[in-house]
Design a protein around this motif. Structure first.
Motif, short mmCIF file in Angstrom:
data_model
loop_
_atom_site.label_atom_id
_atom_site.label_comp_id
_atom_site.label_asym_id
_atom_site.label_seq_id
_atom_site.Cartn_x
_atom_site.Cartn_y
_atom_site.Cartn_z
N THR A 1 -1.50 11.56 -0.12
CA THR A 1 -1.96 11.33 1.24
C THR A 1 -0.99 10.45 2.03
N THR A 2 -0.31 9.54 1.36
CA THR A 2 0.68 8.70 2.04
C THR A 2 1.85 9.54 2.53
N ILE A 3 2.34 10.42 1.67
CA ILE A 3 3.47 11.28 2.06
C ILE A 3 3.04 12.24 3.16
N ASP A 4 1.89 12.87 2.98
CA ASP A 4 1.41 13.83 3.97
C ASP A 4 1.23 13.14 5.32
N GLY A 5 0.46 12.07 5.35
CA GLY A 5 0.31 11.26 6.55
C GLY A 5 -0.49 11.87 7.68
N ARG A 6 -0.98 13.10 7.52
CA ARG A 6 -1.70 13.75 8.62
C ARG A 6 -3.16 13.35 8.70
N ASP A 7 -3.63 12.53 7.78
CA ASP A 7 -5.04 12.13 7.80
C ASP A 7 -5.33 11.02 8.79
N THR B 1 -10.82 14.43 -4.47
CA THR B 1 -10.38 15.23 -5.61
C THR B 1 -10.32 16.70 -5.23
N SER B 2 -11.25 17.16 -4.40
CA SER B 2 -11.22 18.55 -3.97
C SER B 2 -9.98 18.82 -3.10
N LEU B 3 -9.52 17.81 -2.35
CA LEU B 3 -8.30 17.96 -1.56
C LEU B 3 -7.11 18.18 -2.48
N ILE B 4 -7.03 17.42 -3.56
CA ILE B 4 -5.93 17.58 -4.51
C ILE B 4 -5.98 18.96 -5.14
N LEU B 5 -7.15 19.39 -5.57
CA LEU B 5 -7.30 20.71 -6.18
C LEU B 5 -6.92 21.79 -5.18
N LYS B 6 -7.37 21.66 -3.96
CA LYS B 6 -7.03 22.63 -2.92
C LYS B 6 -5.52 22.69 -2.72
N ASP C 1 -2.09 0.06 -13.02
CA ASP C 1 -2.64 -0.01 -14.39
C ASP C 1 -2.22 1.16 -15.27
N GLY C 2 -0.99 1.63 -15.08
CA GLY C 2 -0.44 2.67 -15.93
C GLY C 2 -0.76 4.09 -15.52
N ALA C 3 -1.55 4.27 -14.49
CA ALA C 3 -1.91 5.62 -14.03
C ALA C 3 -1.20 5.92 -12.72
N PHE C 4 -0.55 7.06 -12.65
CA PHE C 4 0.12 7.44 -11.42
C PHE C 4 -0.94 7.69 -10.34
N PRO C 5 -0.83 7.02 -9.19
CA PRO C 5 -1.83 7.17 -8.12
C PRO C 5 -1.60 8.45 -7.31
N PHE C 6 -1.83 9.57 -7.95
CA PHE C 6 -1.50 10.89 -7.40
C PHE C 6 -2.06 11.08 -6.00
N GLU C 7 -3.35 10.86 -5.85
CA GLU C 7 -4.01 11.10 -4.57
C GLU C 7 -3.47 10.18 -3.47
N ALA C 8 -3.26 8.92 -3.79
CA ALA C 8 -2.74 7.96 -2.81
C ALA C 8 -1.33 8.33 -2.39
#
Length: 132
Positions: A78-84, A2-7, A68-75
């Protein structure tokens, strides 16, 4: 995570507010340039290049429905970024974080990472906006 998303949101807000070229690049534009060839402009997974690949190209309009109706924002981020280094979806998905970072330019001192994260975040927000 979550801190990654906020950052990323803070960095993107700073970049988009201070860098006119990046501010003009909307998530929709990023999508059309980077993703529509495979996923189609409709994001249904049937783009013109999809038939050339040996893998199934997923639809991107039902990500929330599949979660389940929630957009998987973090997933999605990170999938698009791919640098992890986590390539759960295989190697067919380009590492956009790296590509965006390598092509980033700045006239105001933003780092290439800041520009890349802003572009990725705008793309994620666009995908969130087209969910069915």
């Amino acid at each position: 995570m979550t801190s990654l998303i906020l950052k990323m949101q803070v960095i993107a807000a700073l970049v988009l507010a201070s860098y006119p070229v990046v501010a003009e690049i909307s998530g929709e534009h990023e999508y059309k340039v980077a993703c529509a060839g495979r996923h189609a402009e409709s994001a249904m997974g049937d783009g013109p290049l999809a038939t050339l690949l040996n893998i199934s190209i997923p639809s991107l309009v039902d990500l929330s429905q599949s979660n389940d109706g929630a957009f998987p924002f973090e997933a999605v981020l990170t999938t698009i970024d791919g640098r992890d280094g986590v390539r759960a979806h295989g190697s067919a998905m380009p590492i956009w974080g790296e590509r965006f970072q390598n092509s980033a330019t700045s006239q105001r001192g933003e780092t290439s990472d800041m520009v890349a994260r802003g572009r990725i975040l705008s793309l994620v927000y666009y995908l969130q906006s087209i969910q069915q």
